[in-house]
Design an enzyme around this catalytic site. Structure first.
Site, PDB file in Angstrom:
ATOM      1  CB  CYS A 110      52.242  36.380  55.957  1.00 24.24           C
ATOM      2  SG  CYS A 110      51.139  36.387  57.395  1.00 24.24           S
ATOM      3  CB  CYS A 112      51.319  39.615  60.184  1.00 22.65           C
ATOM      4  SG  CYS A 112      52.809  38.631  59.968  1.00 22.65           S
ATOM      5  CB  CYS A 120      48.191  36.653  59.333  1.00 23.07           C
ATOM      6  SG  CYS A 120      49.533  36.453  60.532  1.00 23.07           S
ATOM      7  CE  LYS A 189      53.033  31.134  61.491  1.00 17.39           C
ATOM      8  NZ  LYS A 189      53.318  32.256  60.614  1.00 17.39           N
ATOM      9  NE  ARG A 199      53.915  36.927  66.350  1.00 17.53           N
ATOM     10  CZ  ARG A 199      53.044  36.184  66.993  1.00 17.53           C
ATOM     11  NH1 ARG A 199      52.591  36.590  68.157  1.00 17.53           N
ATOM     12  NH2 ARG A 199      52.623  35.053  66.480  1.00 17.53           N
ATOM     13  NE  ARG A 211      50.980  36.531  64.061  1.00 17.31           N
ATOM     14  CZ  ARG A 211      50.905  37.851  63.905  1.00 17.31           C
ATOM     15  NH1 ARG A 211      49.716  38.448  63.848  1.00 17.31           N
ATOM     16  NH2 ARG A 211      51.999  38.580  63.825  1.00 17.31           N
ATOM     17  CD  GLU A 227      45.065  23.526  59.169  1.00 17.86           C
ATOM     18  OE1 GLU A 227      45.447  23.883  58.038  1.00 17.86           O
ATOM     19  OE2 GLU A 227      44.151  24.103  59.785  1.00 17.86           O
ATOM     20  CE  LYS A 242      56.657  29.725  61.814  1.00 16.21           C
ATOM     21  NZ  LYS A 242      56.528  30.949  61.038  1.00 16.21           N
ATOM     22  CB  SER A 268      62.537  34.524  65.904  1.00 17.86           C
ATOM     23  OG  SER A 268      61.199  34.457  66.377  1.00 17.86           O
ATOM     24  CE1 TYR A 307      65.080  34.682  61.095  1.00 13.13           C
ATOM     25  CE2 TYR A 307      64.445  32.960  62.636  1.00 13.13           C
ATOM     26  CZ  TYR A 307      64.100  33.952  61.751  1.00 13.13           C
ATOM     27  OH  TYR A 307      62.782  34.215  61.511  1.00 13.13           O
TER      28      TYR A 307
HETATM   29  C1  PBG Z   1      54.310  35.587  59.386  1.00 14.89           C
HETATM   30  C2  PBG Z   1      55.384  34.753  59.974  1.00 14.89           C
HETATM   31  C3  PBG Z   1      55.785  34.667  61.303  1.00 14.89           C
HETATM   32  C4  PBG Z   1      56.859  33.799  61.330  1.00 14.89           C
HETATM   33  C5  PBG Z   1      57.069  33.362  60.040  1.00 14.89           C
HETATM   34  N1  PBG Z   1      56.130  33.942  59.214  1.00 14.89           N
HETATM   35  C6  PBG Z   1      55.295  35.393  62.490  1.00 14.89           C
HETATM   36  C7  PBG Z   1      54.013  35.008  63.086  1.00 14.89           C
HETATM   37  O1  PBG Z   1      53.313  34.113  62.613  1.00 14.89           O
HETATM   38  O2  PBG Z   1      53.666  35.673  64.053  1.00 14.89           O
HETATM   39  C8  PBG Z   1      57.656  33.455  62.547  1.00 14.89           C
HETATM   40  C9  PBG Z   1      59.060  33.021  62.258  1.00 14.89           C
HETATM   41  C10 PBG Z   1      59.978  33.149  63.424  1.00 14.89           C
HETATM   42  O3  PBG Z   1      59.571  33.325  64.590  1.00 14.89           O
HETATM   43  O4  PBG Z   1      61.183  33.075  63.174  1.00 14.89           O
HETATM   44  N2  PBG Z   1      53.033  35.205  59.688  1.00 14.89           N
END
Ligand code: PBG
Length: 321
Positions: A110, A112, A120, A189, A199, A211, A227, A242, A268, A307
């Site tokens: 990615c 970003c 991204c 996603k 972030r 996004r 998708e 996710k 996260s 995590y």
């Molecule tokens: C990158 C990415 C993100 C996450 C995984 N890959 C951030 C986003 O899409 O803003 C989020 C993973 C997490 O929150 O643990 N694009």
């Protein structure tokens, strides 16, 4: 059939084991060996050397897969750090594979984490408000995937949500002779507020807007199926859903529809909510984490990116005794 632990054990349908867990790591180019992330207690930004140690410790507990996210020292408009041969993810991949060849290294594809604007993909500006240019981004994602696979990544995981990227990355890898590198596609996603702490960790909050122009609307389940179907048709080897707990319906449906391996990402925000409540003594961290992970596996995930992977592996060992 619930009267005793041994009876419950006999009829239990879902087992959570350490070999189904993937540990995400943030590898930072600058800074100390370990830098705490305020919104994710227990998770740190790691130097390459510290990432090698962390991977070794996780492997010793039975977690033999890691997913790498890069935090570069410098960001630019295009996100060129993403495909730099000497980029932090490329260096960390090579170092982990050298020290721990048995650890599976999955790299995030990615832009970003590498763009100065935090989106991204590359921006198109002009008479209209700036937006992410899907097709111009594909070429940069291809370069990123190829550079990571060349550095030794065992699997490539595009999380950008550009249309068509699984197919173009597959071709780019094949053209470079990297025919053995599988693609784990973030197929479903959602544009989620649960990514907030990530972030902060990756310093990748978009400088303007959000996004929702490329990540999916959480209200849409049929779109998730489209998708997923597109990624399968383009050559995805594994699928990812996710955020995990808010998407169990999507996961269960994907499980029913496809035979491919499917992973779920406990993101996260899911991690941070439990940590924050546990710190106040409001929930039992260990039991909440184990219950949420077993529910994710029950819904259909073959593996879970979390995590808490190393903590969970340690808890599972204690339970074995
Ligand atoms: C990158 C990415 C993100 C996450 C995984 N890959 C951030 C986003 O899409 O803003 C989020 C993973 C997490 O929150 O643990 N694009």
């Amino acid at each position: 059939m619930r009267a005793s632990a041994s009876l419950r054990g006999l009829v239990r349908e879902t087992a959570l084991t350490a070999d189904r867990l993937v540990l995400p790591m943030f590898v930072a180019e600058a800074g100390d060996a370990r830098e705490p992330i305020a919104t994710m207690p227990g998770v740190q930004r790691l130097s390459v050397a510290a990432a090698v140690r962390e991977a070794r410790e996780a492997a010793a507990l039975g977690v033999s897969a890691v997913m790498l996210f890069g935090v570069p020292a410098e960001k630019d408009e295009q996100g060129s750090g993403a495909w730099d041969e000497q980029g932090v993810v490329q260096l960390a991949t090579a170092a982990i594979k050298q020290a721990q060849p048995d650890v599976l290294v999955i790299t995030d594809v990615c832009l970003c984490e590498y763009t100065s604007h935090g989106h991204c993909g590359v921006l198109r500006t002009g008479p209209h408000p700036p937006y992410v240019d899907n097709d111009a981004t594909l070429e940069l994602l291809n370069r990123t995937a190829v550079s990571q696979a060349r550095a030794g990544a065992d699997m490539i995981a595009p999380s950008d949500m550009m249309d068509g990227r699984v197919g173009t990355i597959r071709r780019a890898l094949d053209d470079d002779g990297l025919t053995e590198t599988p693609i784990l596609a973030y197929s479903a996603k959602f544009a989620s507020a649960f990514y907030g702490p990530f972030r902060e960790a990756a310093d990748s909050t978009p400088a303007f807007g959000d996004r929702r122009g490329y990540q999916m609307d959480p209200a849409n389940a049929r779109e998730a199926r489209r998708e997923i179907a597109a990624d399968v048709a383009e050559g995805a080897d594994m699928l990812l859903v996710k955020p995990a707990l808010p998407s169990l319906d999507i996961l269960a449906r994907a499980r029913a529809d496809y035979d491919l391996p499917i992973g779920a990402y406990q993101v996260s925000g899911e991690y941070a909510l439990v940590k924050a409540a546990a710190e106040r003594g409001w929930v039992d961290e260990r039991r909440v984490v184990l219950e949420s992970l077993v529910s994710i596996v029950r819904a259909g995930a073959d593996f879970v990116i979390t995590y808490a992977a190393a903590d969970v592996a340690a808890w599972l060992r204690e339970d074995d005794r």
